[in-house]
Enzyme design. Structure first.
Site, PDB file in Angstrom:
ATOM      1  N   GLU A   2       9.091 -25.699  21.238  1.00  0.00           N
ATOM      2  CA  GLU A   2       7.674 -25.390  20.999  1.00  0.00           C
ATOM      3  C   GLU A   2       7.261 -24.128  21.749  1.00  0.00           C
ATOM      4  OE1 GLU A   2       8.539 -29.493  19.981  1.00  0.00           O
ATOM      5  OE2 GLU A   2       8.921 -28.344  21.812  1.00  0.00           O
ATOM      6  N   CYS A  51      16.678 -29.828  38.355  1.00  0.00           N
ATOM      7  CA  CYS A  51      17.528 -28.727  38.828  1.00  0.00           C
ATOM      8  C   CYS A  51      18.978 -29.012  38.440  1.00  0.00           C
ATOM      9  CB  CYS A  51      17.395 -28.561  40.329  1.00  0.00           C
ATOM     10  SG  CYS A  51      15.698 -28.231  40.861  1.00  0.00           S
ATOM     11  N   THR A  78      11.216 -25.212  25.945  1.00  0.00           N
ATOM     12  CA  THR A  78      11.264 -26.082  24.771  1.00  0.00           C
ATOM     13  C   THR A  78      11.190 -25.285  23.474  1.00  0.00           C
ATOM     14  OG1 THR A  78       8.864 -26.338  24.682  1.00  0.00           O
ATOM     15  CG2 THR A  78      10.093 -27.894  26.078  1.00  0.00           C
ATOM     16  N   GLN A 109      25.483 -39.441  11.560  1.00  0.00           N
ATOM     17  CA  GLN A 109      25.105 -40.147  10.337  1.00  0.00           C
ATOM     18  C   GLN A 109      26.285 -40.242   9.374  1.00  0.00           C
ATOM     19  OE1 GLN A 109      22.128 -41.513   9.910  1.00  0.00           O
ATOM     20  NE2 GLN A 109      22.495 -42.288   7.844  1.00  0.00           N
ATOM     21  N   GLU A 156      19.378 -15.884  30.333  1.00  0.00           N
ATOM     22  CA  GLU A 156      19.259 -17.344  30.323  1.00  0.00           C
ATOM     23  C   GLU A 156      19.264 -17.902  28.907  1.00  0.00           C
ATOM     24  OE1 GLU A 156      16.359 -20.976  31.862  1.00  0.00           O
ATOM     25  OE2 GLU A 156      15.762 -18.898  32.158  1.00  0.00           O
ATOM     26  N   ALA A 178       4.804 -28.675  36.886  1.00  0.00           N
ATOM     27  CA  ALA A 178       5.012 -27.295  36.434  1.00  0.00           C
ATOM     28  C   ALA A 178       6.342 -27.207  35.706  1.00  0.00           C
ATOM     29  CB  ALA A 178       4.986 -26.328  37.617  1.00  0.00           C
ATOM     30  N   GLY A 179       6.277 -27.504  34.392  1.00  0.00           N
ATOM     31  CA  GLY A 179       7.463 -27.405  33.561  1.00  0.00           C
ATOM     32  C   GLY A 179       7.354 -26.166  32.694  1.00  0.00           C
ATOM     33  N   SER A 180       6.808 -26.340  31.493  1.00  0.00           N
ATOM     34  CA  SER A 180       6.571 -25.179  30.629  1.00  0.00           C
ATOM     35  C   SER A 180       5.551 -24.226  31.246  1.00  0.00           C
ATOM     36  CB  SER A 180       6.070 -25.650  29.257  1.00  0.00           C
ATOM     37  OG  SER A 180       7.052 -26.432  28.598  1.00  0.00           O
ATOM     38  N   PRO A 197       7.255 -31.323  39.201  1.00  0.00           N
ATOM     39  CA  PRO A 197       6.665 -32.424  38.440  1.00  0.00           C
ATOM     40  C   PRO A 197       5.434 -32.015  37.637  1.00  0.00           C
ATOM     41  CG  PRO A 197       7.322 -33.196  40.607  1.00  0.00           C
ATOM     42  CD  PRO A 197       7.543 -31.713  40.601  1.00  0.00           C
TER      43      PRO A 197
END
Length: 379
Positions: A367, A157, A365, A336, A240, A130-132, A128
């Protein structure tokens, strides 16, 4: 054009034919996926395992075909384009790479041979807070006389609810914020003290929260070296990011194919809408972007096959960024161009939109990929 061998071309043709026969219609895919609510079909997965295709990159001594990353990307692109519901394969092959590089002989036998035979693996890394920022992970494994005890939470996960095993990245020393002190562990999905709870998403049941409460692991559950998990993670980035890029390449191509078929048939103002310049030019741009992504995917795969031990931060970040951003653009533009029908569940485009939108988030991500690329230029 990609310079494929005759064997590789035959492989692509065989996988294409399989996808067409087994999952070529909406009715077939709905029957395999509980009406589109699941991303993985155990039934279809068993058939692929029986054909030996799940072991495309697994070493021959572990029951695989011994292929390289080019072969793996061909399989991933082709099955994604055919919309074969085998969501469990991506995490399984990522995890298999970690065991191939760092696992003990017994771990490699169990996981690599298992993946080739249809075993599903998941990886538990994000938390929660610790993502990027992976260094901030706090889920901790404490050493005991007879092994390790794990406490903490993991989130997002993929495929944990389907998995036979989970590759856990936990903190064994140091404090959150430090890259040092992480360790990889082999965890059975039914381990006492582990609770798996699904997260509802736009794509259905794909990801999970994992709660570890005094979860005991034996001493030989360590994968690789204690406190060296960060370095081991970095060694797996080539695999990955390439895997995720290859899947999105196939998804982008499928979105393009579906949009092309629709605008050729749909008539307005007395002619097919594809004959209008605005749509012709849009499709020309999308086709060009897909081809650029394809060349980048397979060029990077060739570099990995040439020297699997070399870490390619620039190339793999570029390929993940390009393929996922392209897939998202193709699917959204496809919706579209199809108008209301692109939004209707009667057609596959809305599913393709849902799967591509999240692709620029998971696995790092867009970014973060741009940040990595910039740093490789000394910025």
């Amino acid at each position: 054009m990609l310079d494929l061998t005759d064997e590789q071309r035959a492989f692509v043709a065989a996988v294409t034919d399989f996808c067409r026969r087994e999952a070529g219609t909406r009715q077939q895919r709905d029957a395999l996926t509980n009406g589109g609510r699941e991303a993985h079909s155990p039934e279809l997965y068993r058939k692929l395992a029986d054909l030996g295709w799940l072991g495309v990159s697994i070493p021959e001594e572990h029951g695989g075909a011994g292929g390289g990353m080019v072969d793996t990307c061909l399989f991933l692109e082709t099955t994604a384009r055919g919309m074969a519901p085998i969501g469990g394969f991506t995490t399984s092959i990522i995890v298999a790479g970690a065991y191939e590089r760092f696992g003990s002989p017994e771990q490699r036998k169990t996981v690599l041979g298992g993946v080739a035979a249809g075993r599903i693996e998941s990886i538990a890394m994000s938390e929660p807070e610790a993502g990027s920022d992976v260094a901030s992970l706090a889920c901790r494994a404490e050493r005991r006389a007879d092994g390790w005890v794990v406490n903490g939470q993991k989130t997002w996960c993929s495929n944990a609810h389907l998995a036979d095993g989970i590759l856990l990245v936990a903190r064994t020393s140091g404090a959150p914020g430090e890259h040092a002190g992480m360790t990889m562990f082999q965890v059975p999905a039914d381990a006492p003290g582990l609770r798996i709870s699904g997260i509802d998403t736009m794509g259905g049941r794909e990801v999970n929260d994992l709660y570890f409460t005094d979860c005991h692991l034996p001493a030989d559950a360590v994968v690789g070296t204690v406190d060296q998990g960060w370095k081991q993670l970095m060694a797996g980035l080539n695999v990955e990011r390439l895997i995720l890029a290859a899947v999105m390449l196939g998804t982008a191509q499928r979105a393009f194919d579906d949009a092309l078929g629709y605008i050729k048939q749909r008539r307005q103002f007395g002619r097919p809408i594809g004959s209008f310049q605005v749509l012709r030019h849009r499709m020309a741009d999308l086709a060009t972007e897909i081809e650029c992504s394809r060349l980048l995917v397979y060029r990077t795969a060739e570099l990995v096959d040439r020297d699997p031990a070399t870490v390619l931060p620039r190339e793999t970040s570029m390929v993940k960024l390009k393929a996922t951003e392209t897939a998202r653009r193709v699917a959204l533009d496809g919706m579209q161009m199809m108008g209301g029908y692109g939004y209707a569940t009667e057609y596959d485009m809305e599913r393709l939109v849902r799967s591509t939108v999240v692709s620029t988030v998971y696995g790092g991500t867009s970014e973060i990929q741009r940040e990595i690329i910039g740093k490789t230029y000394g910025l």
